[in-house]
Scaffold this motif. Sequence first.
Motif, short mmCIF file in Angstrom:
data_model
loop_
_atom_site.label_atom_id
_atom_site.label_comp_id
_atom_site.label_asym_id
_atom_site.label_seq_id
_atom_site.Cartn_x
_atom_site.Cartn_y
_atom_site.Cartn_z
N LEU A 122 0.69 -1.18 0.04
CA LEU A 122 0.02 0.04 -0.01
C LEU A 122 0.80 1.38 0.12
N VAL A 123 1.90 1.40 0.95
CA VAL A 123 2.86 2.09 0.69
C VAL A 123 3.46 2.76 -0.46
N ASP A 124 3.87 1.52 -1.32
CA ASP A 124 4.66 1.61 -2.38
C ASP A 124 3.66 2.33 -3.65
N TRP A 125 2.57 1.73 -3.40
CA TRP A 125 1.55 2.29 -4.22
C TRP A 125 1.24 3.90 -4.15
N ILE A 126 0.98 4.32 -2.92
CA ILE A 126 1.01 5.65 -2.56
C ILE A 126 2.14 6.40 -3.04
N LYS A 149 4.98 10.68 -6.36
CA LYS A 149 6.31 11.25 -6.56
C LYS A 149 6.32 12.59 -7.48
N ILE A 150 6.75 13.61 -6.93
CA ILE A 150 6.69 15.01 -7.45
C ILE A 150 7.86 15.45 -8.04
N ILE A 151 7.87 15.71 -9.18
CA ILE A 151 8.94 16.27 -9.83
C ILE A 151 9.36 17.82 -9.59
N ASP A 152 8.26 18.45 -9.54
CA ASP A 152 8.09 20.02 -9.07
C ASP A 152 8.36 19.92 -7.42
N LYS A 153 9.51 20.37 -6.88
CA LYS A 153 9.82 20.38 -5.62
C LYS A 153 9.07 21.34 -4.78
N THR A 154 8.47 22.45 -5.48
CA THR A 154 7.85 23.45 -4.67
C THR A 154 6.54 23.20 -4.46
N ASN A 157 9.94 9.04 2.13
CA ASN A 157 10.03 8.92 0.57
C ASN A 157 9.30 9.88 -0.19
N LEU A 158 8.64 10.73 0.49
CA LEU A 158 8.04 11.83 -0.16
C LEU A 158 8.28 13.01 0.37
N PRO A 159 9.70 13.69 0.11
CA PRO A 159 10.37 14.70 0.70
C PRO A 159 9.43 16.31 0.56
N ASN A 160 8.30 16.25 -0.13
CA ASN A 160 7.53 17.38 -0.34
C ASN A 160 6.14 17.17 0.52
#
Length: 288
Positions: free
Chosen positions: A101-105, A110-115, A137-140
Motif C-alpha cells: 500500500l505504501v509503495d502504491w501511494i 512522486k512529485i518532480i516539482d519540488k515547490t 520517501n515523499l520529501p514534499n
Amino acid sequence: MKIKQYRTQFIKELSSLYDAYEAESFFYLILENKYNLRQIDLALNHELAFSDADLEVLKSFLNELKKEVPIQYLLGKTNFYGLDFEVNENVLIPRPETEELVDWIINENKIIDKTKKLKILDIGTGSGCIAISLAKNLPNAEVYAMDVSKKAIETAKKNARNNNTKIIFILKSVLELEILKSNFDIIVSNPPYVRHLEKQEIKKNVLDYEPHLALFVDDNDALVFYRKIAELAQKNLLEKGQLYFEINQYLGKEMTELLEKMDFKNIELRKDIYDNDRMISCKVSKTL
C-alpha cells in the motif's frame, strides 16, 4: 557451545510450532539483533561459539517463542519499507501487504516539482509505519498521523524521531469526528477490519498478543471505519485528492460498492502478493 551446533538444537525445539525455515529465520534474527552476527559470518567461521550467558539469553527467547510470542515483540523492533520500527504490545506488527500500500501511494505521488507540497493524513497510525515511510520517501509531504491509542502515539513518536521524520500527531478517535481541522491531498488508513467471525483464521501469535483494538470490528458493521473515513474524505480532501485503504480480503466487493454509493470516482481495487483483495483507492468527485 558452537553457534552452528546450537542452531540445530534451536530449530528442533521449535519444530512442533514452526516449520524449519521459519524457526531458522528466528534464530538468525536473534543472532543479528543481539550479537551483530549475520548468517554469512557463521558460514565463514564455524568455530564461533556461545558463552553460558549467551545460552541463557537464547533459552529465554526459546521459551517465549514456544508460547508463540511474536519474534518482533521479543526483539522490540521490525523492518518496514527499509526502515526500522519499534514495536510492542500497543501496536500491530507491520505487514508486507501494508508495504505494498505504501509503495502504491509513493509511486503515484512522486512529485518532480519540488515547490509543490503534499498534505497527507494517516488514520489509525499505530507504530507510524505508513506515515513515517511516506514522509521519508515523499520529501514534499507534510504528514499527519492520527490514532485513538495514547500508547500507540507514544510509540509512533519514537519511531518518527528514530527515522528523522517530522510527523504531526493527533490523539483522537476518528469515529468521534464530524470534520477534520485541515484539508488534505491524501488520506490513507489501515483501520481495524477483522470480523470476530474470522477469529478462527487468526494465528495464536496474533490473536493472543497483538492489540485487539487495532484488529477487530463488529461483525454487523464491518465497514464502520471505512464509511466514517470516506465521509471525512468527502469533506476534507482537496480537489483531485486521493483516498487509500487497506481492506479485509473478503470485503473487496462491499468496499467498492460503498465508495460507488458515496460518489467517489476512479475506484481501483488491488490484490496483494498473496492474491487477496487488500487495498483500494479512489478520488473525490467534487471540489471543496
